[in-house]
Design an enzyme around this catalytic site. Structure first.
Site, mmCIF file in Angstrom:
data_model
loop_
_atom_site.group_PDB
_atom_site.id
_atom_site.type_symbol
_atom_site.label_atom_id
_atom_site.label_comp_id
_atom_site.label_asym_id
_atom_site.label_seq_id
_atom_site.Cartn_x
_atom_site.Cartn_y
_atom_site.Cartn_z
ATOM 1 N N THR A 143 20.668 27.468 -25.812
ATOM 2 C CA THR A 143 22.267 27.309 -26.601
ATOM 3 C C THR A 143 21.889 26.543 -27.711
ATOM 4 O O THR A 143 23.267 27.048 -28.258
ATOM 5 C CB THR A 143 23.309 26.494 -25.270
ATOM 6 O OG1 THR A 143 23.510 25.026 -25.272
ATOM 7 C CG2 THR A 143 23.487 27.561 -24.526
ATOM 8 N N LYS A 145 28.620 11.153 -23.234
ATOM 9 C CA LYS A 145 29.821 11.634 -21.859
ATOM 10 C C LYS A 145 30.104 11.465 -21.400
ATOM 11 O O LYS A 145 31.515 10.583 -20.729
ATOM 12 C CB LYS A 145 29.042 12.671 -21.243
ATOM 13 C CG LYS A 145 28.768 13.956 -21.722
ATOM 14 C CD LYS A 145 27.903 14.875 -20.997
ATOM 15 C CE LYS A 145 28.828 15.293 -19.736
ATOM 16 N NZ LYS A 145 28.557 16.334 -19.173
ATOM 17 N N ARG A 151 25.459 27.653 -30.325
ATOM 18 C CA ARG A 151 25.570 26.936 -31.553
ATOM 19 C C ARG A 151 25.579 26.922 -32.593
ATOM 20 O O ARG A 151 26.366 26.433 -33.138
ATOM 21 C CB ARG A 151 25.687 25.726 -30.990
ATOM 22 C CG ARG A 151 26.002 25.277 -29.890
ATOM 23 C CD ARG A 151 26.566 23.681 -29.169
ATOM 24 N NE ARG A 151 26.731 24.100 -27.862
ATOM 25 C CZ ARG A 151 25.780 23.574 -26.889
ATOM 26 N NH1 ARG A 151 24.409 24.094 -27.612
ATOM 27 N NH2 ARG A 151 26.943 24.001 -25.669
ATOM 28 N N GLY A 210 19.193 24.148 -18.804
ATOM 29 C CA GLY A 210 19.258 24.750 -17.089
ATOM 30 C C GLY A 210 18.848 23.233 -16.277
ATOM 31 O O GLY A 210 18.145 23.343 -14.920
ATOM 32 N N ASP A 213 25.588 13.088 -14.607
ATOM 33 C CA ASP A 213 25.872 14.319 -15.260
ATOM 34 C C ASP A 213 26.636 13.688 -16.486
ATOM 35 O O ASP A 213 26.438 14.221 -17.270
ATOM 36 C CB ASP A 213 26.292 15.400 -14.891
ATOM 37 C CG ASP A 213 26.275 16.160 -16.196
ATOM 38 O OD1 ASP A 213 25.105 16.133 -17.141
ATOM 39 O OD2 ASP A 213 27.175 17.406 -16.607
ATOM 40 N N GLU A 233 30.941 28.388 -29.897
ATOM 41 C CA GLU A 233 30.622 27.407 -30.582
ATOM 42 C C GLU A 233 30.450 26.821 -31.613
ATOM 43 O O GLU A 233 29.529 26.198 -31.683
ATOM 44 C CB GLU A 233 29.944 26.546 -29.349
ATOM 45 C CG GLU A 233 30.313 26.553 -28.111
ATOM 46 C CD GLU A 233 29.989 25.569 -26.309
ATOM 47 O OE1 GLU A 233 28.671 25.891 -26.969
ATOM 48 O OE2 GLU A 233 30.824 25.799 -25.355
ATOM 49 N N GLU A 271 20.604 21.669 -14.837
ATOM 50 C CA GLU A 271 21.531 21.660 -13.401
ATOM 51 C C GLU A 271 20.827 22.574 -12.283
ATOM 52 O O GLU A 271 20.812 22.510 -11.638
ATOM 53 C CB GLU A 271 22.770 22.779 -13.296
ATOM 54 C CG GLU A 271 24.054 21.350 -14.142
ATOM 55 C CD GLU A 271 23.907 21.321 -15.207
ATOM 56 O OE1 GLU A 271 23.950 19.709 -15.508
ATOM 57 O OE2 GLU A 271 23.249 21.998 -16.205
ATOM 58 N N ASN A 325 20.808 15.207 -18.601
ATOM 59 C CA ASN A 325 21.292 14.778 -17.220
ATOM 60 C C ASN A 325 19.540 15.195 -16.586
ATOM 61 O O ASN A 325 18.583 15.848 -16.253
ATOM 62 C CB ASN A 325 22.332 15.233 -16.151
ATOM 63 C CG ASN A 325 22.562 16.695 -16.827
ATOM 64 O OD1 ASN A 325 22.718 16.870 -17.357
ATOM 65 N ND2 ASN A 325 21.678 17.033 -15.812
ATOM 66 N N THR A 358 16.505 17.982 -19.799
ATOM 67 C CA THR A 358 16.721 18.918 -21.082
ATOM 68 C C THR A 358 17.720 18.395 -22.111
ATOM 69 O O THR A 358 19.066 18.002 -22.371
ATOM 70 C CB THR A 358 17.597 20.193 -20.473
ATOM 71 O OG1 THR A 358 18.625 20.333 -19.546
ATOM 72 C CG2 THR A 358 16.629 21.071 -19.424
#
Length: 570
Positions: free
Chosen positions: A185, A351, A141, A201, A324, A85, A203, A279, A259
């Site tokens: 990331t 999203k 990324r 993180g 989410d 990515e 989730e 989320n 996050t």
């Protein structure tokens, strides 16, 4: 009086030498604050090429009239073990990028020769073996480059500064609690001598925050938390006091989420850093915040003072997020004329399926329109700025099929803004899925803690699961969006992979998940050129060296390579 020929020749030689020395000095100058503010056309010195994150280059050598002559110039294998990515950085004739598992590489941007490769040697065995926990693959990324150093965030939560010439570690700081469920990331950004980095993180069950570190030393300069912590332990600032009113229950036991794992931008004139937040944790608001509430600052765009990290304003795209539908997606800053008056705006397609145009100085919502199939809300009320939710949106224990799915209408791939067309270009998808709350939520450290049944599991738990609604066209698309009229200009079928690149040569470059790298007409979406690469293409960049324009991109889910193209390349 005319100078003698010999004098003219000497003057010409001196002028040529001076120009060459000046160009050489420019190309060997380390990236500094002035460079970042001016965004040199020949280089790609920050993630979006400029602070506005436009992913647009003014280079014109490769254009619609000659793009069919674009040929491979070089390629080099840098390795990958999964989806890639990265958006590369190009400075002083060197291309810097990342691969999976937070590996960093430096490549000669003229020849493709590998200068160095740095592997942090992270444990890849997963949670049971002590490896980092991450949501969606060991991706990264990209890096930031500043004052002779390369900065990268690692999956285990570290921020590392590497010597740009050798790849040796200059300093390293742990940005997150050791052994926790946080990860990094996203690509860092450099703002006024500071390295700004977020984390992922949500989730798993963490409390998100954004941190700035002194680029020279790694010393923490400021930190802003996205959601409140345990009120009994005190609140960090006024923004947390404001947010506290929008939460219920004991959310801090589950982290709360939020996050900021990707989207960042910076407006030097306003001295504001903009961050998109994640989320909730868990996803289901009934379990996260029993009794409801907007749960600030989940799924929001937040403006912070670049010097102090203090809250200035926010706009929440999805109040009380249940799906989410985070707002951590890339953002673009632009100056547009809207309603007959000039506006400094922030653009985002998160999203939840709506494209937002927001005044970036005040946070005022100017417009919001759906760019994909949306069934969780009918529209966004421009007076209140809030979505008007459909009756089935709050799915609860009953469950419901909604669009978009948790994958989202647009995810991490960067958007590109072309100032000539005035359009924004990005990939997206039409999706749906069944959401349903679990009956009893029990937090489990090191595991996903969504509080929901998802997809097939949710559908199976519903006695009469609704059939998937018909979705227009193919699931994936690439589109051109007019942010002034806030409507689509064109759309093509597309398998989303990486983000878009816009150029002054009247081209849009993008690659699909099947490995086709292409140049599109920005006015129509017509394919003008394509070249087959490896499966899974990241986000391209362009740069110029020795009077020659290159287009570079990384591709390959396994054994990834960096590919560079130029006119009549060999």
């Amino acid at each position: 009086m005319r100078a003698p020929a010999s004098t003219t020749a000497l003057f010409g030689l001196a002028l040529s030498l001076g120009t060459a020395l000046s160009l050489a000095a420019q190309q060997t100058r380390p990236v500094d604050d002035a460079t970042l503010l001016s965004a040199p056309p020949a280089e790609w010195v920050t993630h979006g090429r400029d602070y506005a994150e436009t992913h647009h280059s003014p280079l014109t050598q490769v254009d619609a009239s000659n793009v069919t002559r674009l040929k491979p110039a070089w390629s080099v294998e840098v390795g990958s073990k999964g989806k890639i990515e990265t958006t590369p950085i190009v400075s002083n004739g060197v291309l810097y990028g990342t691969s999976t598992w937070s590996v960093v590489y430096a490549v000669d941007a003229r020849t493709g020769a590998l200068k160095w490769r740095w592997d942090p040697a992270l444990v890849q065995g997963g949670y049971a073996e002590g490896g980092p926990r991450y949501c969606c693959g060991p991706v990264n990324r990209g890096v930031a480059v500043y004052q002779g150093r390369v900065y990268v965030g690692l999956l285990d939560g570290r921020l590392v500064a590497l010597d740009a010439e050798t790849g040796h570690v200059s300093w390293s700081v742990q940005t997150t609690p050791v052994g926790s469920d946080y990860s990094i990331t996203g690509a860092p950004r450099i703002v006024k001598g500071k390295v700004v980095i977020g984390n992922g993180g949500g989730e798993y069950g963490v409390r998100g925050f954004l941190t700035a570190y002194e680029a020279a030393s790694g010393k923490q300069a400021w930190r802003w938390f996205v959601v409140p912590g345990d009120p009994a332990k005190g609140l960090e600032d006024r923004s947390m006091e404001m947010a506290l009113k929008s939460w219920k229950g004991q959310w801090w036991k589950y982290g709360g989420g939020g996050t900021p794992w990707d989207g960042l931008a910076y407006d030097p004139a306003a001295n504001l850093v903009y961050v998109g937040t994640g989320n909730g944790s868990p996803w289901a608001r009934d379990h996260r915040s029993p009794g409801g509430g907007d749960n600030l600052y989940l799924s929001s765009i937040v403006a912070l003072n670049a010097d102090t990290g203090r809250y200035v304003w926010h706009y929440q795209t999805t109040p009380g997020d249940d799906w989410d539908y985070n707002a951590a997606q890339p953002m673009i800053l632009a100056d547009l004329t809207i309603g007959g008056r000039p506006r400094k705006v922030l653009l985002q397609a998160p999203k939840n399926g709506f494209f937002y145009v927001i005044d970036r100085l005040t946070g005022e919502l100017l417009s919001a329109q759906p760019f994909t199939t949306v069934t969780w809300a009918t529209h966004i009320d421009l007076k209140t700025g809030r979505p008007v939710e459909t009756p089935e949106a709050r799915y609860g224990a009953k469950g419901a099929r909604l669009s978009p799915s948790a994958v989202g209408a647009h995810h991490w791939p960067p958007m590109a803004f072309n100032p000539t067309t005035g359009l924004v270009y990005f990939p997206g998808q039409d999706t749906s899925m069944v959401f349903k709350n679990v009956d009893t939520f029990t937090f489990q450290e090191g595991q996903w803690n969504t509080g929901t049944l998802l997809g097939g599991a949710a559908a199976a738990a519903i006695a009469a699961a609704p059939a998937p609604p018909p979705l227009p066209g193919r699931r994936g698309f690439f589109l051109a969006w007019d942010p002034v009229a806030n409507k689509e200009r064109w759309r093509i079928e597309f398998s989303p992979s990486g983000g878009a690149l816009s150029t002054g040569g009247n081209l849009i470059f993008v690659g699909d998940n099947g490995g086709t790298f292409m140049a599109l007409d920005p006015a129509t979406g017509k394919t003008l050129w394509e070249h087959k690469l490896m499966t899974g293409i990241a986000t391209p960049v362009t740069y110029e060296l020795d009077g020659k324009q290159y287009v570079a991109v990384m591709s390959g889910i396994a054994g990834g390579k960096v590919f560079a193209f130029t006119l009549d390349g060999t």
